[in-house]
Write a protein that holds these residues in place. Structure first.
Motif, mmCIF file in Angstrom:
data_model
loop_
_atom_site.group_PDB
_atom_site.id
_atom_site.type_symbol
_atom_site.label_atom_id
_atom_site.label_comp_id
_atom_site.label_asym_id
_atom_site.label_seq_id
_atom_site.Cartn_x
_atom_site.Cartn_y
_atom_site.Cartn_z
ATOM 1 N N GLU A 1 0.832 -1.208 0.000
ATOM 2 C CA GLU A 1 0.000 0.000 0.000
ATOM 3 C C GLU A 1 0.866 1.257 0.000
ATOM 4 O O GLU A 1 0.525 2.258 -0.636
ATOM 5 N N LYS B 1 -10.695 -10.569 1.954
ATOM 6 C CA LYS B 1 -11.272 -9.304 2.417
ATOM 7 C C LYS B 1 -10.280 -8.149 2.350
ATOM 8 O O LYS B 1 -10.660 -7.014 2.088
ATOM 9 N N ASP B 2 -8.986 -8.433 2.592
ATOM 10 C CA ASP B 2 -8.006 -7.357 2.745
ATOM 11 C C ASP B 2 -6.994 -7.270 1.607
ATOM 12 O O ASP B 2 -6.132 -6.398 1.627
ATOM 13 N N GLU B 3 -7.061 -8.171 0.634
ATOM 14 C CA GLU B 3 -6.003 -8.233 -0.373
ATOM 15 C C GLU B 3 -6.149 -7.138 -1.430
ATOM 16 O O GLU B 3 -7.142 -7.088 -2.144
#
Length: 739
Positions: A80, A497-499
């Protein structure tokens, strides 16, 4: 004038007033009255000067700060960060202002190695794959290693997989042994004359014996009973690869073309004494302390190979720091990774041209070289603008090692890795090559990089296409048991969910589909397949199995309907499958793809405009895997899954099911045509990988046998037993029954 002066005074004055606080204070305020003071312009100038100085220091220590914040750079947080900040842009500007050849070489290097985001995605791809496979198959720990798992997808890079056996306890001293022996317990004995190697002495068998280590792997000596490295790896070949023609490549079990390496090993949970100095020795700023701590906490691995310079080394095992090295490479910044790629591309290309030197230097030596150079220099040295300076620092150290015929292991410097390979009789030629590279500088580097760039297939320099084919080449799932499969599905759901990466998300979708393909064949049944309850349960998993790559899932659906007697529905599904199987599609699981395959895929499925999930859905095709004693495989093929799983190419399975349906309907004309289509598919190798040729010939033989063509069936079984890679185990049984 006085008015202007008054206004100027007001602008340079700062009024500080006392404001009553209505709440209760813990400490009473010391300032009880208003204060009127003056801040001069000099104070603002001083603040600006200090602020700029702070920014300069921050820029000078940028790599150190990034290492502090993100010690391991294969995490979601760092990915990120990369998306938000192109932190190396100032360095590229500095590079653009330097020599044009430097800039050209850098651009070619980045084209071959990839952007930093590309490298981090590759690293994360294998981390996620290992996480899920270790839930699917908890009896062994899989660790992806080698160049690709480190993020370096270069020409000639291979996939190495380390399989760490469980139910085996390795201890350093007698004091570490517990009173009760649950597992097979082995004691490490250091070989003082050969640093980096140990022997494993049997202490106790344990209540839970290892399924893989058999009593035949041990050798009795006057000093005690020891685990033989040679017998250990020989037993694994017999147990795990009984139908495959494999060979040994160092400590690894390798396929015929050396495209896949499997290293079966043991783990020591504590850090070895001989490598203790590595923890505390003096270094600059790399590796970060948190990475050192992570490395030490894991311990190390033991691989079944002794020193090559000794003839009697069957009882010796080598200390392997593969997991530690993987963490260290994941802590590299982009410049270090580019330097690693440049070393591999240039030196290995030049060395490999000479038959006398091509086997002397390996990529592991170059990785060790970069570890030492990174430790001995400030991390700020490794900036994009310094990429070629870093490269020549590595060359200088390599030249020194070759002159002394001594390459110190990064963790155990007393272990000379050149021993038995490079000596005074063969080091001169290598020194000449290194000297030529240093003298010719970027001229030779530019030439080598251009040649290496030509090895990349057309369109593979595009990030999207390259990522697609990396996924298609490397995706693998270990067959789970039913409960482990359910746990793996839960893990996949949580990771989705977070990838942030579309490639990793596609990997998770592939796992979701394939786990369902396994679970549907293992689901507990009430009585028979043909009940409403079972139909609903199977339909749920089969529907989930066709969302990503639909062909193999639809064929499992067709098998389900065939087994339950719904012949018309089976034929309808098969026609749907055969219409979808077009030459532009990519067969998953191949180690290499041709330039034509890549070009056709990129043009047909328009990688720039289509989403990756759509490209996988429309552009890929996979074998149908039937688990051992699967309830979905037709009764005519039950023998094929009696002892092991069986992978059948999709078009082969489609024509086989088509033949079986017409055979059940006693439709002679159409079953003859279906058998002819099956024969042509096998003969032309249509969507058949080299690992599935024997299985395809066996399926063809079964259909010939059902058609009362025994001579043709015998011929098919005979050819199936002559295949060079993997042999279908049931072919020999069926052949013997016909004779």
């Amino acid at each position: 004038m006085e008015k202007d002066k008054h206004n100027t005074d007001d602008m340079t004055q700062c009024v500080l007033k006392h404001i009553d606080y209505p709440g209760r204070r813990r400490y009473s305020s010391k300032v009880q009255q208003s204060y009127r003071g003056v801040l001069s312009n000099d104070m603002f100038a001083q603040f600006e000067k200090e602020f700029k100085s702070c920014l300069t220091r921050r820029q000078q220590k940028k790599q150190w700060i990034i290492n502090l914040l993100y010690p391991l750079k294969s995490t979601i947080e760092y990915f990120e960060y990369l998306e938000k900040f192109a932190y190396f842009e100032p360095d590229i500007i500095a590079l653009q202002q330097s020599d044009k050849k430097d800039l050209e070489s850098f651009n070619i290097l980045r084209k071959i190695v990839g952007t930093e985001a590309d490298i981090r995605i590759r690293q994360r791809l294998f981390i996620i794959q290992d996480m899920i496979n270790n839930v699917c198959a908890p009896y062994v720990t899989s660790i992806s290693s080698g160049s690709i798992a480190e993020g370096m997808d270069l020409p000639g890079s291979d996939v190495d997989v380390m399989r760490v056996l469980k139910n085996v306890l390795v201890v350093k001293t007698i004091q570490h042994i517990k009173s009760s022996f649950q597992y097979t317990t082995l004691l490490m004995e250091t070989v003082l004359s050969d640093p980096g190697f140990i022997r494993l002495k049997l202490v106790a068998d344990g209540d839970r014996e290892s399924k893989i280590i058999s009593p035949h792997s041990f050798v009795e000596t006057p000093e005690g009973i020891y685990l033989s490295a040679y017998l250990f790896i020989s037993d694994i070949v017999k147990q795990i690869f009984p139908a495959s023609k494999v060979g040994l490549h160092g400590p690894c079990i390798s396929d015929k073309n050396h495209e896949l390496d499997f290293a079966y090993c043991l783990r020591v949970t504590s850090w070895p004494e001989i490598a203790k100095k590595w923890i505390y020795r003096h270094r600059q700023e790399w590796p970060p302390n948190s990475v050192i701590e992570k490395v030490v906490n894991y311990g190390c691995l033991l691989v079944p190979i002794g020193p090559k310079y000794l003839k009697t080394n069957n009882l010796m095992w080598r200390l392997s720091f593969s997991v530690a090295e993987k963490h260290l490479v994941h802590s590299f910044n982009y410049t270090q990774l580019l330097c690693y790629g440049l070393l591999k591309l240039s030196i290995m290309f030049i060395i490999k041209r000479n038959n006398c030197t091509k086997d002397l230097l390996c990529s592991y030596f170059l990785k060790t070289l970069l570890f030492w150079v990174s430790e001995e220099n400030s991390i700020e040295t490794f900036r994009i603008s310094n990429i070629f300076h870093c490269y020549y620092l590595c060359l200088a150290k390599l030249q020194s090692w070759l002159s002394n015929c001594y390459c110190p292991n990064y963790f155990i410097p007393a272990y000379n890795m050149f021993l038995g390979k490079i000596n005074a009789s063969n080091n001169n030629r290598l020194l000449v090559d290194i000297y030529c590279i240093k003298c010719m500088g970027n001229t030779i580097l530019n030439s080598v990089l251009k040649r290496q760039c030509l090895l990349l297939p057309d369109l593979l320099d595009r990030s999207e296409v390259r990522q697609d084919f990396l996924l298609y080449r490397t995706f693998v799932i270990l067959p789970p048991k039913w409960k482990d499969g359910i746990r793996a599905l839960t893990l996949v759901e949580s990771l989705r969910k977070d990838e942030p990466s579309s490639l990793i998300f596609s990997l998770l979708e592939c796992f979701h589909d394939n786990i369902n393909k396994h679970i549907v064949q293992l689901s507990p049944l009430n009585s028979t397949l043909n009940t409403k309850t079972n139909f609903k349960r199977y339909s749920k998993h089969l529907n989930d199995a066709v969302k990503t790559e639909p062909i193999s899932g639809l064929l499992l659906y067709a098998s389900f309907f065939y087994v339950t007697g719904k012949i018309a529905t089976t034929l309808e599904l098969i026609e749907n499958v055969l219409l979808r199987c077009t030459p532009e599609q990519i067969l998953l699981g191949k180690c290499t793809y041709t330039k034509t395959e890549i070009k056709n895929y990129a043009q047909k499925f328009d990688c720039q405009s289509r989403k990756r999930c759509d490209r996988i859905h429309l552009g890929t095709i996979d074998d149908v895997l039937y688990r051992q004693q699967s309830l979905l495989i037709p009764a005519e093929l039950q023998l094929e899954v009696q002892y092991d799983s069986m992978s059948i190419p999709p078009v082969v399975m489609a024509h086989c099911l088509k033949y079986l349906c017409f055979h059940c309907l006693n439709d002679t004309r159409r079953k003859t045509q279906a058998l002819r289509d099956l024969y042509l598919t096998v003969r032309e190798g249509y969507f058949i990988s080299r690992l599935s040729i024997s299985n395809s010939l066996t399926v063809l033989g079964v259909c010939y046998e059902l058609n009362d063509e025994k001579d043709k069936a015998l011929h098919s079984y005979h050819k199936a037993l002559q295949c060079g890679d993997t042999i279908c185990r049931s072919a020999a049984i069926r052949k013997s029954k016909l004779l």
